[in-house]
Design a protein around this motif. Structure first.
Motif, PDB file in Angstrom:
ATOM      1  N   SER A 116       4.050   4.067   8.099  1.00 61.13           N
ATOM      2  CA  SER A 116       4.025   2.604   8.161  1.00 61.13           C
ATOM      3  C   SER A 116       3.408   2.147   9.487  1.00 61.13           C
ATOM      4  CB  SER A 116       5.439   2.036   7.992  1.00 61.13           C
ATOM      5  OG  SER A 116       6.300   2.645   8.919  1.00 61.13           O
ATOM      6  N   LYS A 117       2.768   0.973   9.463  1.00 64.99           N
ATOM      7  CA  LYS A 117       2.075   0.427  10.640  1.00 64.99           C
ATOM      8  C   LYS A 117       3.056   0.241  11.803  1.00 64.99           C
ATOM      9  CE  LYS A 117      -2.057  -0.684   8.638  1.00 64.99           C
ATOM     10  NZ  LYS A 117      -2.147   0.542   7.877  1.00 64.99           N
ATOM     11  N   ASP A 118       2.552   0.480  12.996  1.00 60.28           N
ATOM     12  CA  ASP A 118       3.338   0.260  14.227  1.00 60.28           C
ATOM     13  C   ASP A 118       4.621   1.092  14.284  1.00 60.28           C
ATOM     14  OD1 ASP A 118       1.561  -1.551  15.256  1.00 60.28           O
ATOM     15  OD2 ASP A 118       2.545  -3.284  14.359  1.00 60.28           O
ATOM     16  N   TYR A 119       4.613   2.280  13.659  1.00 61.35           N
ATOM     17  CA  TYR A 119       5.842   3.084  13.683  1.00 61.35           C
ATOM     18  C   TYR A 119       6.291   3.452  15.105  1.00 61.35           C
ATOM     19  CZ  TYR A 119       2.989   7.264  14.392  1.00 61.35           C
ATOM     20  OH  TYR A 119       2.131   8.190  14.907  1.00 61.35           O
ATOM     21  N   PRO A 120       5.370   3.633  16.098  1.00 65.37           N
ATOM     22  CA  PRO A 120       5.883   3.991  17.435  1.00 65.37           C
ATOM     23  C   PRO A 120       6.848   2.943  17.996  1.00 65.37           C
ATOM     24  CG  PRO A 120       3.529   4.411  17.324  1.00 65.37           C
ATOM     25  CD  PRO A 120       3.888   3.649  16.091  1.00 65.37           C
ATOM     26  N   LYS A 121       6.641   1.664  17.639  1.00 61.80           N
ATOM     27  CA  LYS A 121       7.546   0.600  18.134  1.00 61.80           C
ATOM     28  C   LYS A 121       8.962   0.812  17.601  1.00 61.80           C
ATOM     29  CE  LYS A 121       4.461  -3.335  18.799  1.00 61.80           C
ATOM     30  NZ  LYS A 121       3.940  -4.524  18.108  1.00 61.80           N
TER      31      LYS A 121
ATOM     32  N   ALA B  55      -2.918   9.070   9.433  1.00 64.53           N
ATOM     33  CA  ALA B  55      -4.136   8.256   9.300  1.00 64.53           C
ATOM     34  C   ALA B  55      -3.859   6.990   8.497  1.00 64.53           C
ATOM     35  CB  ALA B  55      -5.234   9.086   8.634  1.00 64.53           C
ATOM     36  N   VAL B  56      -2.868   7.045   7.598  1.00 61.33           N
ATOM     37  CA  VAL B  56      -2.515   5.876   6.774  1.00 61.33           C
ATOM     38  C   VAL B  56      -1.840   4.812   7.636  1.00 61.33           C
ATOM     39  CG1 VAL B  56      -0.791   5.143   5.062  1.00 61.33           C
ATOM     40  CG2 VAL B  56      -2.387   6.961   4.503  1.00 61.33           C
ATOM     41  N   SER B  57      -1.046   5.248   8.639  1.00 61.60           N
ATOM     42  CA  SER B  57      -0.325   4.252   9.456  1.00 61.60           C
ATOM     43  C   SER B  57      -1.272   3.658  10.502  1.00 61.60           C
ATOM     44  CB  SER B  57       0.907   4.883  10.091  1.00 61.60           C
ATOM     45  OG  SER B  57       0.548   6.065  10.790  1.00 61.60           O
ATOM     46  N   ASP B  58      -1.220   4.191  11.729  1.00 60.94           N
ATOM     47  CA  ASP B  58      -2.037   3.606  12.799  1.00 60.94           C
ATOM     48  C   ASP B  58      -3.284   4.429  13.100  1.00 60.94           C
ATOM     49  OD1 ASP B  58      -0.065   1.728  12.995  1.00 60.94           O
ATOM     50  OD2 ASP B  58       0.972   2.701  14.657  1.00 60.94           O
TER      51      ASP B  58
ATOM     52  N   SER C  42      -6.151   1.587  -1.693  1.00 61.88           N
ATOM     53  CA  SER C  42      -5.761   2.388  -2.866  1.00 61.88           C
ATOM     54  C   SER C  42      -5.454   3.829  -2.449  1.00 61.88           C
ATOM     55  CB  SER C  42      -6.836   2.356  -3.945  1.00 61.88           C
ATOM     56  OG  SER C  42      -8.004   2.992  -3.474  1.00 61.88           O
ATOM     57  N   ILE C  43      -6.240   4.385  -1.484  1.00 60.66           N
ATOM     58  CA  ILE C  43      -5.951   5.751  -1.001  1.00 60.66           C
ATOM     59  C   ILE C  43      -4.579   5.761  -0.315  1.00 60.66           C
ATOM     60  CG2 ILE C  43      -6.598   7.475   0.763  1.00 60.66           C
ATOM     61  CD1 ILE C  43      -9.531   6.929   0.030  1.00 60.66           C
ATOM     62  N   ALA C  44      -4.313   4.722   0.499  1.00 59.25           N
ATOM     63  CA  ALA C  44      -3.032   4.646   1.215  1.00 59.25           C
ATOM     64  C   ALA C  44      -1.865   4.559   0.227  1.00 59.25           C
ATOM     65  CB  ALA C  44      -3.023   3.430   2.146  1.00 59.25           C
ATOM     66  N   LEU C  45      -2.024   3.755  -0.813  1.00 60.55           N
ATOM     67  CA  LEU C  45      -0.960   3.585  -1.812  1.00 60.55           C
ATOM     68  C   LEU C  45      -0.679   4.910  -2.525  1.00 60.55           C
ATOM     69  CD1 LEU C  45       0.870   1.664  -3.575  1.00 60.55           C
ATOM     70  CD2 LEU C  45      -1.054   1.554  -5.154  1.00 60.55           C
ATOM     71  N   ARG C  46      -1.745   5.573  -2.984  1.00 57.68           N
ATOM     72  CA  ARG C  46      -1.566   6.834  -3.712  1.00 57.68           C
ATOM     73  C   ARG C  46      -0.925   7.883  -2.805  1.00 57.68           C
ATOM     74  NH1 ARG C  46      -6.574   7.648  -7.913  1.00 57.68           N
ATOM     75  NH2 ARG C  46      -5.848   9.795  -7.848  1.00 57.68           N
ATOM     76  N   HIS C  47      -1.342   7.879  -1.537  1.00 57.41           N
ATOM     77  CA  HIS C  47      -0.784   8.881  -0.613  1.00 57.41           C
ATOM     78  C   HIS C  47       0.715   8.653  -0.400  1.00 57.41           C
ATOM     79  CE1 HIS C  47      -0.495  11.795   2.602  1.00 57.41           C
ATOM     80  NE2 HIS C  47       0.158  10.880   3.310  1.00 57.41           N
ATOM     81  N   ARG C  48       1.089   7.394  -0.179  1.00 55.11           N
ATOM     82  CA  ARG C  48       2.523   7.102   0.064  1.00 55.11           C
ATOM     83  C   ARG C  48       3.375   7.514  -1.123  1.00 55.11           C
ATOM     84  NH1 ARG C  48       0.706   2.082   2.695  1.00 55.11           N
ATOM     85  NH2 ARG C  48       1.070   2.301   4.919  1.00 55.11           N
TER      86      ARG C  48
END
Length: 819
Positions: free
Chosen positions: A143-148, A413-416, A478-484
């Motif tokens: 997920s985006k910004d996971y380091p926070k 690569a999907v997140s940040d 779509s790549i991000a969705l399938r990967h998750r």
């Protein structure tokens, strides 16, 4: 606040519960508050949850003296559990401490069962203490910004580490930890493990080989001499010719007696089909158990399983027939007795199940062992000794799992996005990838950006883009969705939902089982007789069947367990003890079997390796007894058949069980020639194995799982799952492309490596052959089958006959051999 004041808070809380902390708990609190990492080795039911939740809370209190009035939000600690079923209890334990100490700390769960609404809430505001699974942890890294989210985290606890170690979920956890160490440098890493043979190595895998975390670490062992009573259920009359097919059901009355005497009994079977059969058999013979007995296995729907778990806690149930779905950590105080049906094949699994009874510090555990055929009583005897001497298996960690690494890189690569140089250092610090080279790393990077050398022409494999500043990033939604949707390392056969035609979900069943049935056929599943109505969109629609209708039991592919290396060694030692005066009650009960065995052949001694040959109307039988477990025998049978066929052309059919294997042919084997040519030599083992087994076919099957984990094939969207046969054919195509055009592809090579290391257990096979080389080979030419050979022969007959005719046929064979 100093440590004494903090400990006073904890001790006062313990006193309020009517408890006193164990030494291992206070040792863990001390080490944690000193900022150390560590591994806590403690059996289930000993209070390990409080050994780690308490110092997490005390650490928060230490840093926030005004904790009762001022709350500092943000993630403080993560507890990773391999089983979703345990998350509720772990959360309740944390809440109990946090609330009763007035800390205002919030506790949340994040697993596959968490609702979308709850996830959205967590996104806006994370709980202070989070209980999650390895897969959900990876989803958070996607997920985006996971380091926070993670930067304020001060502790991560991995529960049941012995269960994760030696699996790809363990590798997933190693990778997540390598990232979190960078993102949250103050984070302490703790593992909790039951007893395993290689505890020191388990700690190295958890903290990373030669890492700073390992240098600042401590191993804490809980010394609670818990007494485990192993009681064998012995049949009144012992068959001189034992066979595997009758499931031990002739001892139904004895099991019913055990149930009646105890408050709550858990009856463990090794596989789901046996669970269904035993549940049915007990209900048919003892209808009074209806309403007081339930069934629990992984294919039954979640609501039913949770209801069963709660009903055990509330003491509403007298007995539960279950599989390994109840093996781990679920805390059932009222369980008095455990019954194990059939050999559990491993000491650790047996101890784990035994520990489910008397699940309180200081209480004794009672476990009844019920052999499904006579020779399994040798396993009971071996287990009793293992329990007394605490001999437990090692868990062998995975090395170089390229499929898991590829999945992890796409997750980042999907997140940040990520910079390769930074991540390479982290990956190399893990145990699994400590030997990774620059070339291996470059292969993985090329694989996610170009789809490897031979798949470059296809855009669907180019998932990750390299941005101008060198960052690797997935920009396609779509790549991000399938990967998750495909994050995880557990790959099973396609399962289909079983639903009533009128509505109502019952559970899941494997596609291969349903494919053998036609509409109108009746099968027993989840303790109910169901008539197949039709199969539509990967859903099995059923209706209630006539209670008197003939039905087949549902069965699953995850079939038989095999003996662990430690268990086989114990088994051999017990077998040798049958020739001495130092015999256990189980071995004494087997006297008629051993007496008959000696009449026809011998009971081998420590320095002897037994081979038996005899002729029946089926042909010429040659039986070998390494006592090494099913998988080793499967490989050994193929190896020997191949080596014999090099001497003279001959065709064999093979059969094997945990004790030995059989080569059956229509012409006689020249056994003297086999012995003269030293066919048991460990030399050229690898190349002979590759030629003897269809190693390519096995690797092709293994590659399907690797292809799914690495994201080469897509398993489908919810409700539109891709059928197993389609997955198999897609992955086979890719396998063949790699074989023909890119044989040095790391994923292709991994398929062969895993086939030999994990499926054929090549290391164990080598040790077995080295042992046989030093034994005296005793070849007995017998008049007829012996008691030891009988289970192997009848196992093969079972494939061909229905159970009724098999029982009759065996009765006839036994009468014939006893003459």
């Amino acid at each position: 606040m100093n440590r004494k004041e903090l400990f006073d808070i904890a001790n006062t809380w313990f006193e309020g519960q009517g408890w006193q902390p164990f030494p291992f708990q206070t040792q863990t609190w001390t080490a944690f508050l000193q900022g150390k990492n560590g591994l806590l080795n403690a059996p289930t039911g000993s209070g390990k949850t409080y050994a780690l939740w308490i110092p997490v809370v005390l650490d928060y209190i230490k840093k926030n003296p005004d904790y009762k009035t001022k709350h500092k939000p943000g993630l403080k600690a993560i507890w990773i559990t391999p089983l979703r079923a345990l998350s509720v209890e772990i959360k309740q334990a944390a809440e109990r401490v946090a609330n009763e100490l007035d800390t205002q700390l919030t506790v949340g769960i994040r697993t596959g069962d968490t609702t979308t609404a709850e996830r959205s809430r967590q996104k806006k505001k994370m709980p202070d203490l989070l209980v999650t699974t390895p897969e959900s942890m990876q989803l958070m890294l996607a997920s985006k910004d996971y380091p926070k989210i993670f930067k304020s985290c001060t502790a991560i606890i991995i529960d049941e580490w012995h269960e994760l170690l030696g699996t790809k979920r363990g590798v997933q956890t190693e990778l997540a930890l390598s990232r979190l160490k960078t993102v949250a440098p103050k984070m302490r890493i703790w593992g909790v493990s039951a007893t395993i043979g290689n505890l020191q190595q388990a700690m190295e895998v958890l903290l990373g080989a030669e890492s700073e975390a390992l240098q600042n670490s401590v191993m804490i062992k809980a010394h609670l001499n818990k007494k485990i009573n192993v009681l064998s259920v012995l049949p009144e009359k012992m068959d001189a010719y034992p066979w595997r097919g009758h499931m031990g059901l002739h001892l139904v009355d004895e099991v019913a007696e055990i149930i009646k005497k105890s408050k709550t009994t858990l009856i463990f079977t090794n596989v789901r089909s046996a669970c269904e059969i035993w549940y049915q058999a007990l209900l048919e013979k003892y209808p009074e158990f209806a309403g007081e007995m339930a069934m629990h296995h992984g294919s039954i729907n979640r609501e039913t399983r949770q209801w069963v778990e709660q009903a055990i806690r509330d003491e509403q149930l007298k007995a539960v027939v279950c599989t390994s779905s109840l093996d781990l950590g679920v805390d059932f105080a009222p369980v008095e007795t455990v019954v194990q049906i059939g050999g559990p094949k491993g000491v650790a699994r047996f101890l784990q199940r035994a520990g489910r009874s008397g699940h309180r510090p200081g209480q004794e555990s009672n476990i009844y062992f019920l052999a499904t055929h006579a020779i399994e009583l040798v396993e009971a005897s071996a287990l009793r000794r293992a329990v007394a001497e605490t001999v437990v298996e090692d868990r062998i960690p995975y090395l170089n799992s390229w499929d898991v690494l590829v999945q992890y890189l796409v997750t980042l690569a999907v997140s940040d996005g990520f910079y390769p140089d930074e991540i390479f250092k982290e990956v190399k610090s893990t145990f699994c990838y400590q030997a990774i080279t620059e070339e291996d790393w470059q292969f993985c990077l090329n694989f996610i950006t170009k789809g490897s050398q031979s798949l470059q022409a296809y855009d669907e494999y180019k998932k990750v883009e390299i941005e101008d500043d060198g960052k690797f990033k997935v920009n396609s939604r779509s790549i991000a969705l399938r990967h998750r949707m495909q994050i995880g390392t557990i790959v099973g056969d396609a399962v289909m939902k079983v639903k009533y035609f009128s509505g109502g979900y019952i559970g899941t069943i494997e596609e291969w089982f349903i494919s053998k049935l036609n509409p109108g056929d009746v099968f027993i599943f989840a303790g109910r007789k169901l008539e197949l109505y039709r199969v539509k969109n990967m859903e099995v629609l059923v209706k209630r069947a006539d209670p008197k209708a003939k039905a087949t039991h549902a069965s699953w592919m995850g079939g038989r367990l095999t003996l662990s290396a430690q268990m086989s060694e114990l088994l051999r030692e017990e077998m040798y003890a049958a020739n001495t005066d130092d015999m256990s009650n189980e071995l004494k009960a087997l006297y008629p079997v051993f007496e008959r065995q000696r009449k026809e052949s011998i009971v081998p001694d420590e320095d002897e390796f037994l081979i038996e040959t005899f002729k029946t109307r089926e042909g010429y039988h040659a039986i070998f007894y390494p006592f090494e477990g099913r998988y080793v025998h499967e490989a050994l049978a193929s190896l020997l058949a191949f080596r014999i066929s090099l001497l003279s052309p001959i065709t064999f059919s093979l059969a094997y069980n945990d004790y030995g294997f059989e080569l059956l042919s229509d012409k006689e084997i020249d056994m003297q020639q086999v012995l003269d040519n030293n066919l048991f030599t460990p030399e050229h083992l690898h190349s002979d194995l590759q030629r003897s087994l269809n190693a390519t076919e096995m690797a092709r099957r293994k590659f399907r799982d690797i292809a799914v984990i690495a994201g080469l094939v897509f398993t489908g969207y919810p409700g539109k799952v891709v059928k197993t046969k389609h997955l198999q054919s897609s992955s086979q195509l890719i396998f063949e492309v790699f074989r023909d055009y890119e044989p040095d592809n790391l994923l292709f090579q991994q398929a062969y490596r895993e086939t030999f290391e994990h499926q054929l257990e090549e290391g164990r096979l080598l040790l077995a052959l080295e042992r046989i080389e030093h034994q005296q080979i005793v070849w007995k030419q017998c008049e007829k089958p012996t008691p030891f050979s009988f289970p192997i022969i009848t196992d093969r007959l079972r494939e061909r006959l229905s159970s009724e005719t098999l029982a009759e046929r065996i009765k006839r064979m036994t009468a014939n051999y006893m003459k």
